[in-house]
Scaffold this motif. Structure first.
Motif, PDB file in Angstrom:
ATOM      1  N   LYS A  40       1.504 -10.705  11.144  1.00  0.00           N
ATOM      2  CA  LYS A  40       0.093 -10.790  11.551  1.00  0.00           C
ATOM      3  C   LYS A  40      -0.474  -9.397  11.786  1.00  0.00           C
ATOM      4  N   LYS A  41       0.321  -8.579  12.447  1.00  0.00           N
ATOM      5  CA  LYS A  41      -0.160  -7.245  12.773  1.00  0.00           C
ATOM      6  C   LYS A  41      -0.429  -6.421  11.510  1.00  0.00           C
ATOM      7  N   ILE A  42       0.493  -6.509  10.567  1.00  0.00           N
ATOM      8  CA  ILE A  42       0.288  -5.753   9.325  1.00  0.00           C
ATOM      9  C   ILE A  42      -0.910  -6.311   8.561  1.00  0.00           C
ATOM     10  N   GLN A  43      -1.000  -7.641   8.552  1.00  0.00           N
ATOM     11  CA  GLN A  43      -2.105  -8.250   7.801  1.00  0.00           C
ATOM     12  C   GLN A  43      -3.470  -7.844   8.317  1.00  0.00           C
ATOM     13  N   SER A  44      -3.550  -7.569   9.615  1.00  0.00           N
ATOM     14  CA  SER A  44      -4.862  -7.201  10.145  1.00  0.00           C
ATOM     15  C   SER A  44      -5.054  -5.683  10.192  1.00  0.00           C
ATOM     16  N   ASN A  45      -4.042  -4.957   9.734  1.00  0.00           N
ATOM     17  CA  ASN A  45      -4.155  -3.498   9.702  1.00  0.00           C
ATOM     18  C   ASN A  45      -5.171  -3.079   8.631  1.00  0.00           C
ATOM     19  N   PRO A  46      -6.167  -2.261   9.008  1.00  0.00           N
ATOM     20  CA  PRO A  46      -7.192  -1.894   8.018  1.00  0.00           C
ATOM     21  C   PRO A  46      -6.619  -1.184   6.789  1.00  0.00           C
ATOM     22  N   ASN A  47      -5.592  -0.361   7.003  1.00  0.00           N
ATOM     23  CA  ASN A  47      -4.989   0.316   5.855  1.00  0.00           C
ATOM     24  C   ASN A  47      -4.355  -0.681   4.889  1.00  0.00           C
ATOM     25  N   TYR A  48      -3.729  -1.720   5.471  1.00  0.00           N
ATOM     26  CA  TYR A  48      -3.106  -2.745   4.631  1.00  0.00           C
ATOM     27  C   TYR A  48      -4.168  -3.485   3.829  1.00  0.00           C
ATOM     28  N   ILE A  49      -5.238  -3.850   4.518  1.00  0.00           N
ATOM     29  CA  ILE A  49      -6.303  -4.583   3.829  1.00  0.00           C
ATOM     30  C   ILE A  49      -6.861  -3.738   2.684  1.00  0.00           C
ATOM     31  N   GLU A  50      -7.062  -2.453   2.987  1.00  0.00           N
ATOM     32  CA  GLU A  50      -7.585  -1.561   1.955  1.00  0.00           C
ATOM     33  C   GLU A  50      -6.600  -1.449   0.780  1.00  0.00           C
ATOM     34  N   LEU A  51      -5.311  -1.283   1.112  1.00  0.00           N
ATOM     35  CA  LEU A  51      -4.285  -1.129   0.072  1.00  0.00           C
ATOM     36  C   LEU A  51      -4.266  -2.333  -0.862  1.00  0.00           C
ATOM     37  N   VAL A  52      -4.190  -3.521  -0.246  1.00  0.00           N
ATOM     38  CA  VAL A  52      -4.059  -4.722  -1.058  1.00  0.00           C
ATOM     39  C   VAL A  52      -5.303  -4.924  -1.917  1.00  0.00           C
ATOM     40  N   ALA A  53      -6.473  -4.728  -1.314  1.00  0.00           N
ATOM     41  CA  ALA A  53      -7.708  -4.947  -2.067  1.00  0.00           C
ATOM     42  C   ALA A  53      -7.800  -3.975  -3.227  1.00  0.00           C
ATOM     43  N   LYS A  54      -7.582  -2.691  -2.936  1.00  0.00           N
ATOM     44  CA  LYS A  54      -7.739  -1.679  -3.984  1.00  0.00           C
ATOM     45  C   LYS A  54      -6.701  -1.845  -5.086  1.00  0.00           C
ATOM     46  N   ARG A  55      -5.437  -2.040  -4.660  1.00  0.00           N
ATOM     47  CA  ARG A  55      -4.391  -2.092  -5.669  1.00  0.00           C
ATOM     48  C   ARG A  55      -4.511  -3.343  -6.521  1.00  0.00           C
ATOM     49  N   SER A  56      -4.807  -4.484  -5.876  1.00  0.00           N
ATOM     50  CA  SER A  56      -4.900  -5.719  -6.660  1.00  0.00           C
ATOM     51  C   SER A  56      -5.998  -5.608  -7.702  1.00  0.00           C
ATOM     52  N   SER A  57      -7.158  -5.108  -7.302  1.00  0.00           N
ATOM     53  CA  SER A  57      -8.247  -5.100  -8.268  1.00  0.00           C
ATOM     54  C   SER A  57      -7.966  -4.080  -9.368  1.00  0.00           C
ATOM     55  N   PHE A  58      -7.372  -2.955  -8.988  1.00  0.00           N
ATOM     56  CA  PHE A  58      -7.023  -1.933  -9.983  1.00  0.00           C
ATOM     57  C   PHE A  58      -6.008  -2.483 -10.992  1.00  0.00           C
ATOM     58  N   ALA A  59      -4.955  -3.114 -10.469  1.00  0.00           N
ATOM     59  CA  ALA A  59      -3.907  -3.658 -11.338  1.00  0.00           C
ATOM     60  C   ALA A  59      -4.470  -4.759 -12.231  1.00  0.00           C
ATOM     61  N   LEU A  60      -5.341  -5.584 -11.661  1.00  0.00           N
ATOM     62  CA  LEU A  60      -5.918  -6.685 -12.430  1.00  0.00           C
ATOM     63  C   LEU A  60      -6.780  -6.155 -13.572  1.00  0.00           C
ATOM     64  N   LYS A  61      -7.614  -5.154 -13.259  1.00  0.00           N
ATOM     65  CA  LYS A  61      -8.487  -4.601 -14.295  1.00  0.00           C
ATOM     66  C   LYS A  61      -7.667  -4.014 -15.442  1.00  0.00           C
ATOM     67  N   LEU A  62      -6.668  -3.224 -15.079  1.00  0.00           N
ATOM     68  CA  LEU A  62      -5.847  -2.613 -16.129  1.00  0.00           C
ATOM     69  C   LEU A  62      -5.106  -3.677 -16.943  1.00  0.00           C
ATOM     70  N   SER A  63      -4.591  -4.707 -16.250  1.00  0.00           N
ATOM     71  CA  SER A  63      -3.869  -5.765 -16.965  1.00  0.00           C
ATOM     72  C   SER A  63      -4.793  -6.471 -17.938  1.00  0.00           C
ATOM     73  N   LEU A  64      -5.998  -6.806 -17.474  1.00  0.00           N
ATOM     74  CA  LEU A  64      -6.942  -7.504 -18.344  1.00  0.00           C
ATOM     75  C   LEU A  64      -7.283  -6.644 -19.558  1.00  0.00           C
ATOM     76  N   PHE A  65      -7.418  -5.358 -19.315  1.00  0.00           N
ATOM     77  CA  PHE A  65      -7.717  -4.450 -20.418  1.00  0.00           C
ATOM     78  C   PHE A  65      -6.607  -4.486 -21.471  1.00  0.00           C
ATOM     79  N   VAL A  66      -5.358  -4.359 -21.011  1.00  0.00           N
ATOM     80  CA  VAL A  66      -4.234  -4.351 -21.959  1.00  0.00           C
ATOM     81  C   VAL A  66      -4.109  -5.711 -22.659  1.00  0.00           C
TER      82      VAL A  66
END
Lengths: 105, 552
Positions: free
Chosen positions: A7-33
């Motif tokens: 719970k603590k990690i999930q509410s950590n702002p850095n974690y939220i930022e990491l997951v959001a940024k990385r997921s969308s970045f990875a998704l965009k690149l995957s869709l492109f390929v």
């Protein structure tokens, strides 16, 4: 990992930022390929002749070869783009999260 | 070590016997420079195995080289796994026979990599330990998932093994004039030695060394070929079009090859792309690196090496078309057919461009390639049996480490024997094509479970187990009923399933099956598994709690 730490990690702002940024970045690149590769495959499936078009009527070279080479090179470049960001920005965020929760681990 | 020496001697004796008895395939004289190169190589790799064996102490050393491999080394080793007999001999052979179709495979084998990197690699590193089943079993029930993963792994390993065994059998046959069956048995014996003594550390190092040598070897071949055409790819292609029976059709995907209808093309594309992410011996490589950062780097290096390799293979394949014809090089042909079949095109070509010494070098590298890939595969298959089935299912997760190691070594021997038998049965198949089938199984059985267990919170054990089994069974059944086995091996007139590539049907079956049996799962266990997704996700994103980098 126990529930409170999760719970603590999930509410950590850095974690939220990491997951959001990385997921969308990875998704965009995957869709492109995927889009690139499947346009290639679907062209082979339904309209092979396009790839057989010659670059120069007098020669034998077709579009098929540069296209294949380009897919290989572009695929490599996308991995480079991903890793340069992931091993910099995303690793820093992960380290920041570790710093934030180190007392609970 | 004494055993190693003994087996080495047996190998020499087998060669000698093959020669003196004048066995039927012994058409060519023994090629001494080639054979000397060959033994230097095999000896050197055995040395590596011996060195690795002395450093392999724990199960972690054996399965994952202790987690102390760097990203660059791992990238090399992954590239080594990929530049297998199938890529090197099979793809060059496919270009030789069918022109551009070979490149479609090359592109497909490669594009799996970026996708693995973006969606899987770091999650694998963060969640896993020894085998990919560790990830799926992170929150799902151990027994079902391990059993399923082990079946999936073993099926993929079996098909992939066939390809490598056929390649090596042909190679030894061409090089030493040994009958094909003896050659396959010899490879089986060598492979068992490599794996049982050295484990992952040995196969990793053999892969690294081999990758360097193979890359240099094919670069030299391509250089020599292009030199004769004033470094013009166009001029080489023009000559190839002129020489090949298909003419201009070799320059584009063609209706004459195996990729003739839309379904085959789409199905093959799907298998090649998703299959990479389901190959157990490749997935295992992500556990040999220390952390997610190194895991990512290794994919970049691997993609670079593999991409370069495939581009060069296109040149080698076209070169083979030009130089290997009954008119230009009659010494390689028996009754108008290439000695050893299309799979041997690159080997014969090496003699054309570099003489006997280079032939010896390329043959030795090709052989080491096969041994290393086969060892990696066997290790993946064996760990599915010893770690997943024995350790986790039979011993409920508390196996005695020594016993587990012993089980894995027995498993290695069984898989070796299986590889030999299958290798003999499938002698006539193109090996790149066989690997395509292994990818299809990996894409249908392993990939959906792995992917959904990482990304879909509502996945339950019931869904994964039933859906995964359904996907696996569909893939295997369609391979058996398809043209390759039903017609090619069992000699029936018409295939029951008309397409050579099953992935389109089996991958969809697996995903739908997993989805359906998960959402209809209302059990208490299912609920707990869905709840456990949160913790798994945190760990997969951050790597916290994963087994740390252990370079002991």
């Amino acid at each position: 990992m126990d529930k409170t730490l999760v719970k603590k990690i999930q509410s950590n702002p850095n974690y939220i930022e990491l997951v959001a940024k990385r997921s969308s970045f990875a998704l965009k690149l995957s869709l492109f390929v995927l889009a690139m590769f499947y346009s290639f495959i679907l062209t082979i499936a339904f309209n092979k002749e396009v790839l057989g078009t010659k670059l120069d009527e007098a020669g034998v070279m077709t579009w098929a070869f540069p296209v294949a080479a380009a897919i290989i090179v572009i695929s490599f470049i996308t991995t480079l783009i991903y890793v340069s960001r992931a091993n910099g920005e995303f690793e820093d965020l992960t380290d920041a999260i570790r710093e934030d929760v180190k007392d609970d681990m | 070590m004494r055993l190693l020496a003994l087996l080495g001697l047996t190998a020499v004796a087998v060669f000698a016997a093959g020669d003196s008895l004048g066995l039927e395939a012994n058409r060519k004289d023994l090629n001494i420079p080639a054979i000397i190169m060959f033994f230097i190589f095999v000896g050197a790799t055995l040395g590596v195995t011996y060195w690795a064996a002395s450093k392999t102490k724990t199960a972690s050393d054996f399965y994952t080289a202790g987690g102390g491999i760097t990203g660059f080394q791992n990238g090399m080793a992954i590239a080594g796994d990929y530049m297998s007999a199938a890529s090197f001999l099979g793809l060059s052979g496919l270009v030789y026979l069918q022109g551009y179709d070979g490149l479609v495979y090359a592109v497909g084998f490669l594009v799996g990599w970026p996708v693995i990197l973006f969606l899987m690699a770091e999650k694998l590193r963060n969640l896993g330990k020894f085998t990919f089943a560790d990830i799926a079993a992170y929150r799902l029930a151990q027994k079902e998932i391990r059993t399923l993963a082990a079946f999936g792994s073993i099926s993929v390993v079996a098909l992939y093994l066939i390809a490598q065994m056929v390649g090596s059998g042909k190679l030894i046959q061409v090089l030493f004039g040994l009958p094909y069956e003896y050659a396959v048995i010899l490879v089986g014996v060598m492979m068992i030695i490599y794996v049982t003594f050295g484990g992952m550390l040995a196969t990793t190092w053999v892969q690294i060394i081999k990758a360097v040598l193979l890359l240099s070897g094919v670069t030299f071949m391509a250089f020599m070929i292009l030199q004769n055409f004033g470094f013009s790819f166009e001029a080489l292609a023009a000559k190839a079009v002129d020489t090949h029976a298909w003419g201009q059709d070799i320059m584009a995907p063609s209706d004459k090859g195996k990729i003739k209808d839309p379904i085959s093309a789409i199905s093959l594309g799907l298998a090649l792309m998703l299959g990479t992410a389901g190959l157990p011996h490749v997935l295992m490589r992500f556990f040999t690196v220390g952390n997610a950062k190194e895991a990512r780097k290794s994919v970049v290096y691997a993609t670079a090496f593999i991409g370069y390799f495939y581009l060069v293979i296109a040149v080698v394949g076209l070169g083979a078309i030009v130089y290997l014809t009954p008119e230009v090089s009659p010494e390689f042909f028996i009754d108008g057919k290439l000695f050893g079949g299309g799979n041997m095109a690159a080997i014969h070509l090496s003699k054309v461009v570099g003489g006997d010494i280079f032939l010896g070098f390329i043959s030795a590298v090709a052989f080491a390639t096969i041994l290393a890939v086969v060892s990696g595969l066997t290790l993946a298959g064996a760990s599915a049996i010893s770690h997943d089935i024995y350790g986790m299912v039979i011993c409920d997760g508390n196996p005695d480490q020594e016993k587990e190691m012993r089980v894995s070594k027995i498993a290695v021997i069984c898989i070796g024997v299986m590889g030999v038998v299958l290798g003999i049965l499938f002698e006539k198949q193109n090996i790149a094509f066989m690997v395509g089938l292994a990818f299809a199984i990996a894409a249908s059985a392993n990939f959906p479970i792995l992917f959904l267990s990482i990304y879909w919170s509502k996945l339950t054990t019931r869904g994964a187990y039933l859906g995964g089994m359904l996907g696996l069974a569909t893939a295997i059944m369609l391979v058996i009923l398809g043209p390759v086995v039903w017609v090619g091996v069992l000699h029936n007139a018409e295939p029951i399933f008309p397409y050579a590539y099953p992935a389109l049907f089996s991958v969809v079956t697996a995903f739908v099956g997993i989805w359906f049996f998960s959402i209809t799962d209302t059990s208490e266990r299912g609920k707990l598994e869905i709840e456990a997704y949160e913790a798994q996700k945190v760990r997969s994103e951050t790597g916290f709690g994963a087994d740390g980098a252990s370079g002991h």
